[in-house]
Every structure is written in structure tokens, then in C-alpha cells.
Design an enzyme around this catalytic site. Sequence first.
Site, PDB file in Angstrom:
ATOM      1  N   GLU A 197     -28.234  -4.344  10.597  1.00  0.00           N
ATOM      2  CA  GLU A 197     -28.775  -4.341   9.223  1.00  0.00           C
ATOM      3  C   GLU A 197     -28.011  -5.281   8.307  1.00  0.00           C
ATOM      4  O   GLU A 197     -27.849  -5.008   7.121  1.00  0.00           O
ATOM      5  CB  GLU A 197     -28.736  -2.925   8.630  1.00  0.00           C
TER       6      GLU A 197
HETATM    7  C1  LIG Z   1     -26.938  -1.529  18.872  1.00  0.00           C
HETATM    8  C2  LIG Z   1     -27.687  -2.542  18.086  1.00  0.00           C
HETATM    9  C3  LIG Z   1     -28.910  -2.214  17.525  1.00  0.00           C
HETATM   10  C4  LIG Z   1     -29.644  -3.176  16.823  1.00  0.00           C
HETATM   11  N1  LIG Z   1     -30.899  -2.869  16.358  1.00  0.00           N
HETATM   12  C5  LIG Z   1     -31.690  -3.867  15.902  1.00  0.00           C
HETATM   13  C6  LIG Z   1     -33.078  -3.647  15.629  1.00  0.00           C
HETATM   14  O1  LIG Z   1     -33.574  -2.522  15.745  1.00  0.00           O
HETATM   15  N2  LIG Z   1     -33.831  -4.707  15.256  1.00  0.00           N
HETATM   16  C7  LIG Z   1     -33.328  -5.957  15.114  1.00  0.00           C
HETATM   17  O2  LIG Z   1     -34.076  -6.873  14.790  1.00  0.00           O
HETATM   18  N3  LIG Z   1     -32.014  -6.203  15.339  1.00  0.00           N
HETATM   19  C8  LIG Z   1     -31.198  -5.187  15.739  1.00  0.00           C
HETATM   20  N4  LIG Z   1     -29.874  -5.436  16.012  1.00  0.00           N
HETATM   21  C9  LIG Z   1     -29.331  -6.758  15.773  1.00  0.00           C
HETATM   22  C10 LIG Z   1     -28.370  -6.813  14.588  1.00  0.00           C
HETATM   23  O3  LIG Z   1     -29.066  -6.622  13.391  1.00  0.00           O
HETATM   24  C11 LIG Z   1     -27.652  -8.167  14.655  1.00  0.00           C
HETATM   25  O4  LIG Z   1     -26.792  -8.132  15.783  1.00  0.00           O
HETATM   26  C12 LIG Z   1     -26.846  -8.455  13.384  1.00  0.00           C
HETATM   27  O5  LIG Z   1     -27.709  -8.674  12.306  1.00  0.00           O
HETATM   28  C13 LIG Z   1     -25.926  -9.677  13.546  1.00  0.00           C
HETATM   29  O6  LIG Z   1     -26.598 -10.760  14.093  1.00  0.00           O
HETATM   30  P1  LIG Z   1     -26.003 -11.528  15.347  1.00  0.00           P
HETATM   31  O7  LIG Z   1     -25.656 -10.511  16.371  1.00  0.00           O
HETATM   32  O8  LIG Z   1     -26.949 -12.584  15.733  1.00  0.00           O
HETATM   33  O9  LIG Z   1     -24.660 -12.147  14.847  1.00  0.00           O
HETATM   34  P2  LIG Z   1     -24.480 -13.621  14.116  1.00  0.00           P
HETATM   35  O10 LIG Z   1     -25.563 -13.784  13.121  1.00  0.00           O
HETATM   36  O11 LIG Z   1     -24.358 -14.604  15.203  1.00  0.00           O
HETATM   37  O12 LIG Z   1     -23.118 -13.396  13.412  1.00  0.00           O
HETATM   38  C14 LIG Z   1     -21.846 -13.493  14.065  1.00  0.00           C
HETATM   39  C15 LIG Z   1     -20.735 -13.373  13.036  1.00  0.00           C
HETATM   40  O13 LIG Z   1     -20.813 -14.461  12.121  1.00  0.00           O
HETATM   41  C16 LIG Z   1     -20.879 -13.987  10.798  1.00  0.00           C
HETATM   42  N5  LIG Z   1     -21.739 -14.870   9.999  1.00  0.00           N
HETATM   43  C17 LIG Z   1     -22.941 -15.374  10.337  1.00  0.00           C
HETATM   44  N6  LIG Z   1     -23.411 -16.144   9.349  1.00  0.00           N
HETATM   45  C18 LIG Z   1     -22.500 -16.116   8.365  1.00  0.00           C
HETATM   46  C19 LIG Z   1     -22.400 -16.718   7.075  1.00  0.00           C
HETATM   47  N7  LIG Z   1     -23.361 -17.499   6.582  1.00  0.00           N
HETATM   48  N8  LIG Z   1     -21.315 -16.446   6.332  1.00  0.00           N
HETATM   49  C20 LIG Z   1     -20.346 -15.634   6.780  1.00  0.00           C
HETATM   50  N9  LIG Z   1     -20.378 -15.055   7.978  1.00  0.00           N
HETATM   51  C21 LIG Z   1     -21.440 -15.291   8.769  1.00  0.00           C
HETATM   52  C22 LIG Z   1     -21.423 -12.574  10.884  1.00  0.00           C
HETATM   53  O14 LIG Z   1     -21.027 -11.770   9.773  1.00  0.00           O
HETATM   54  C23 LIG Z   1     -20.801 -12.108  12.197  1.00  0.00           C
HETATM   55  O15 LIG Z   1     -19.516 -11.622  11.958  1.00  0.00           O
HETATM   56  C24 LIG Z   1     -29.106  -4.473  16.660  1.00  0.00           C
HETATM   57  C25 LIG Z   1     -27.857  -4.787  17.202  1.00  0.00           C
HETATM   58  C26 LIG Z   1     -27.158  -3.854  17.924  1.00  0.00           C
HETATM   59  C27 LIG Z   1     -25.856  -4.250  18.551  1.00  0.00           C
END
Ligand SMILES: Cc1cc2nc3c(=O)[nH]c(=O)nc-3n(C[C@H](O)[C@H](O)[C@H](O)COP(=O)(O)OP(=O)(O)OC[C@H]3O[C@@H](n4cnc5c(N)ncnc54)[C@H](O)[C@@H]3O)c2cc1C
Length: 599
Positions: A441
Amino acid sequence: MPEYKAPLRDIKFVMNELLNSEQHYASLDGADDATPDMVDAIIQEGAKFCEQVLSPLNQVGDQEGCTWSEDGVKTPTGFKEAYQQYVEGGWPSMTADTNYGGQGLPHSIGLVVSEMVGTSNWSWGMYPGLSHGATNTIEAHGTEEQKQTYLTKLISGEWTGTMCLTEPHCGSDLGTLRTKAEPNADGTYSITGTKIFISAGEHDMAENIVHIVLARLPGAPEGTKGISLFIVPKQLPNEDGSAGERNAVSCGSLEHKMGIHGNATCVMNFDGAKGWLIGPENKGLNCMFTFMNTARIGTAIQGLGSAELGFQGSLAYAKDRLAMRSLSGPKNPEGIADPIIVHPDVRRMLLTQKAVAEGARALIYMAGQQVDVVHSGKNEEDRKHADALLGFLTPIAKAFLTEIGYEAANLGMQVFGGHGYIAEWGMEQNVRDSRISMIYEGTTGIQALDLLGRKVLMTQGEALKVFTKEVHLFCKENADNEQLKEFVEPLAAINKEWGDLTMKVGMTAMKNREEVGAASVDYLMYSGYAVFAYLWARMAKVALDKMADGTSEEMFYNAKVQTARFYFKRMLPRTRTHAETMLAGADTLLDMPEEAFAL
Ligand SMILES: Cc1cc2nc3c(=O)[nH]c(=O)nc-3n(C[C@H](O)[C@H](O)[C@H](O)COP(=O)(O)OP(=O)(O)OC[C@H]3O[C@@H](n4cnc5c(N)ncnc54)[C@H](O)[C@@H]3O)c2cc1C
């Protein structure tokens, strides 16, 4: 495993004594059914269901997890039956639109029930939680036909929902998503792509699953301006509304993960699945924000829940476990040692959890009232004000509460010593389950950018002022109250400093945009502690007034004042570090060349 006991006395304190919910419900349009008796009955029944049905399944869910096979995903023992009971009890329809089978009760009552569900069994609670978000999205943006087809089934609980945003290469940055939506001659769309980490994406608890999916139309603009939103059901609906033929969407596998084992985290493959557009073309992200905002407050509840569950478990243990003697002499002279609750450091851990859980409850219920006013406020001005306040509070609630909720869950484990690390007591499960709350989220980093960049600086501080004005008024009204001085004076100082810091960060950001990113998480945490200071001062006031009037519940109210005192003396000083760090400058983060990290 701690047996969850719904904290009904504190729930009522926040609802009735702090937030005056009776008056609040009377001020809303169409909330005539939310009488004090009705609200009380709902909460009592909800508590019973959570204590007796969901709590015993919490450890089962963790140990068994979900299992994948070609035929679908099986949830842990008892999950499906508990869901049937939930549906039969009419819980999914509680706050939904009466035109589609809902009961139309205010959303804030739903949040109270969500707190109890989520604390007793977070993994189970995610299944109906996601349906709730899908319901809100279709309610706000769907056509009448979509509402008749999907909303009625989601509201009855016969079908559940999901949110499908994340793809293997993108989560925070949805502008780069690749899932395609190609128009068909009959007005539907063919959806093709892979979504990952989809919570409740596949399971055996309901006969159909309604996926709310972000995808791109052919020729759509790049980035976030070219994203549209679709309904993609697992089973295509028949003419009579029943679940029919299987759609081309399937769960390829389940993720193995740290916690929330009872909730299925799915890789979802869309292979030309039939979908229907929701809302205007290329405005999908705006529409999805309805879902995400619901889910953000929902995730904030996870912070509250993990603090409450850890507190309940560790409080009982601290009274029971004997170790060494109190520094001021034995408190349990007949025993071989004193219970660990006599030791100041154990008190620190317990009081931190208590201050977090009760402060979080106050913040979430206050935000819940704003949700009510946005939906059913009687005049435009009130609705606008509530919307602004809610927009400001949402990233704080989501990120601050999950960060300190996780800290509290860890303290719950620490109180148990080595036993906390052992699965039997449920404390390590609480730590593992709560860790995800800071990631999904929108991570803490993303929420912090939303708060400082989008909400505060882009409105030239107006969003902040909506809240600080309220705090200022409280401080002014209580400036002469001697008993409240220890709370009001530091609150007034923080409230002023908050504005000053915002100005300073804003000024540096005008010269260098990187300063926003460099200051944002400290700014968010500072804001969280400031919001808590306001809420704890108000709670202390209610308790002191009750005691002054004479009460049979002296112990309860005294504990409130003591916890407020603990908060002001031992948690609020954390703002000193955040204030200093947020002004430390982007250069301390960015001057090091990327290659040097590896040296
Ligand atoms: C158990 C679980 C359940 C989930 N359920 C859902 C679901 O139901 N539906 C769904 O769509 N998704 C779901 N997700 C996905 C989740 O919402 C994403 O993993 C999350 O939003 C982070 O995205 P990412 O993993 O791609 O990380 P990234 O976007 O790759 O981020 C990696 C790191 O970089 C940082 N970062 C990225 N961009 C910036 C920036 N501009 N400035 C500063 N920091 C930054 C982030 O804060 C993070 O620390 C789920 C994930 C898990 C693990």
C-alpha cells in the site's frame, strides 16, 4: 498464542468520550440507524466473532499457510468456514450502499470492526478487506450495470475482490506498468499481462473473485496518464447474475513469504481475459486511488493491531514471569523472585505498546469520522474540510502507525525474552506478520513523499494548516487549565515548530528538489508524533475531567493520564532527532558517488 480479547472499554472511550460518536452520527445524512444501542450491539457481536472464531485460527493460518494446486488455492483449515459465518452474519454489507444490498451504516463503524478482525487474525481479515476496497471502487466509478452485476455480489459477500496493480518490474512506480487492454468488438477488453504479489488473488472461500486491474489501452500516453482500470472476474457472470464460465485469468503460483501465511499472495496471469472498463479511459490511476485510500487506512489498522496483540500477550506474561528483584526491594517477598512487570525497562516496553495501540486507535477512529463526513456530511463546507483533513492524515496514519506498530510488536516479543522468539507464544508471528505493513500500500518512503511533496508543499502548507489550526484552538481553549499544562505547553510548542520546520524544508526544496526526498521520512515521523501529542493531550483532558467529576472507573482514567504522561516524556522527545535530521541536507545522502558504496 495470545487469546485476543477485544479492548471494548478503550474502543468505547475513543468512540464515545473522545470523539462523541453519538453526536457525530446524528450530524450525518442517512445515518439514522447508527443509534448508540445499534452501534453497541454491532461492536459486541463483532468482538464475539473475532474472539471466538478468528483468533483461534490465527496460529493455524500461520502454520498451515495456503497451498497451490492445478485446481486452485486452498486456504488454511477453518478459514472458509469462518468466512461463511462472516457472510451469514451480514458483515460484508455493513457499510455498503443500500441500493445494492448494503446496510448503509457509517464507515467509521466498519473501521472498528476491521480493527477487531485485523487484530485477531490479520491474514484472514485481508480477504474481506480487499473486497471492501473493490466495493468502494465500483460504487464510486462503476456503471449502473457493473454495480448490479458485481457490487451486489461483493456486498453480499458471495464474491470477493482483489486489487491488481503490481507487476514484476514495478510496484511504487505504476507509470511503467505493461499489462495490456485491447478493445473487443462487443465493448469488452482483452487483458493480457502478469501481476505479482496479489493478495487474495485466488482462494477457496468464495465462488467468484472480482479483480480490479490496472492496464494500458493501445496508444495510451506513457506514464501514469495512460493507465486505465478494469473489472476482470475469475468466472464470467451469467445473464441471471450467477458465476458462469471460467475467464482466462489464473494463479500461476503462490509466494513464499515472511509472514501473513494464511493470506494467499498470488502471481496472477491474465491471458486475454475478458474485462470491462471502469471509469474514463486513461484515468485509471485516479479511480484506483479510491481503492488505495481505503486500503491505506486499512493498512494503518495493521499497525494498531500488531501493537494491541503484542501488548495483550506481553502484559499477561509480564505479570506472571518471575525474574530478579525490584531495585527498590522485593515486591513479591513470598515468591522466589518478583514479576518482571516491576522492572522499569519492562514498564518502558509495555507502556510504549500501550501508548502506540491507544494512540493509533484514536487516530484511526478520528480519520474514520472524516470518511463518514466526506460520504454523508450535510453540507459542502464540512465535506470539503473533512476531505482535506483525511488527505493529510492518510499517509501519516498508513506509514507512522505501521512503523511504530512494528516497533511495538518487537517490544511485545522482547518482553518474553527467549520465549518471545519461540513460535508457541505467537509473538514472533506478530512480528513477522506486521513487517509487511510498512511495505505494501505504498512503502513508508512513498507515503512520506506523498505527505511532504504532494500534500504539504504543493499546497504551500495549506494541508498542514487544516490540522494545526485545530491543534492551536485546543491549546488556546486549555491554556489556563493547570492540570493540563504538562500536555498543552509541549503540544503548543510542537505545533508551532511543525510549521517552522515545514517552512525551512520548503525553502531549501525551492533551491534543490532533492531536499524533499531527503527530509520526507523524518518529516512524516515527526508529523506522526505531533498528531499523537494532540490526541494524547485530548485523551488526558477527557480522563482528567472524568476524574474531577468523580467516577467509579478511577483506575481506567488514571491509566489514561499516566500513559499520556509517558507519551509526552518518553516518546515525544523523539521529535528532536527527526527535527534535526530533516534539516541535515540532501548532500549528506547524495554526495557519495554511487561507485563508492561498494568500496
Ligand atoms: C505480501 C504482499 C502483498 C501484496 N499485496 C498486493 C496486492 O494485493 N496488490 C498489489 O497490486 N500489490 C500488492 N503488493 C505489492 C506491494 O504493494 C509492493 O511491493 C510495494 O508497493 C512496493 O513496490 P515494489 O515491491 O515494486 O518496490 P519498489 O517500488 O521497487 O521499491 C523498492 C524500494 O525503493 C523505494 N523507492 C521507490 N521509489 C522511490 C522514490 N521515488 N523515492 C524514494 N524511495 C523510493 C521504496 O520505498 C522501496 O524501499 C503486495 C506485496 C507483498 C509483499
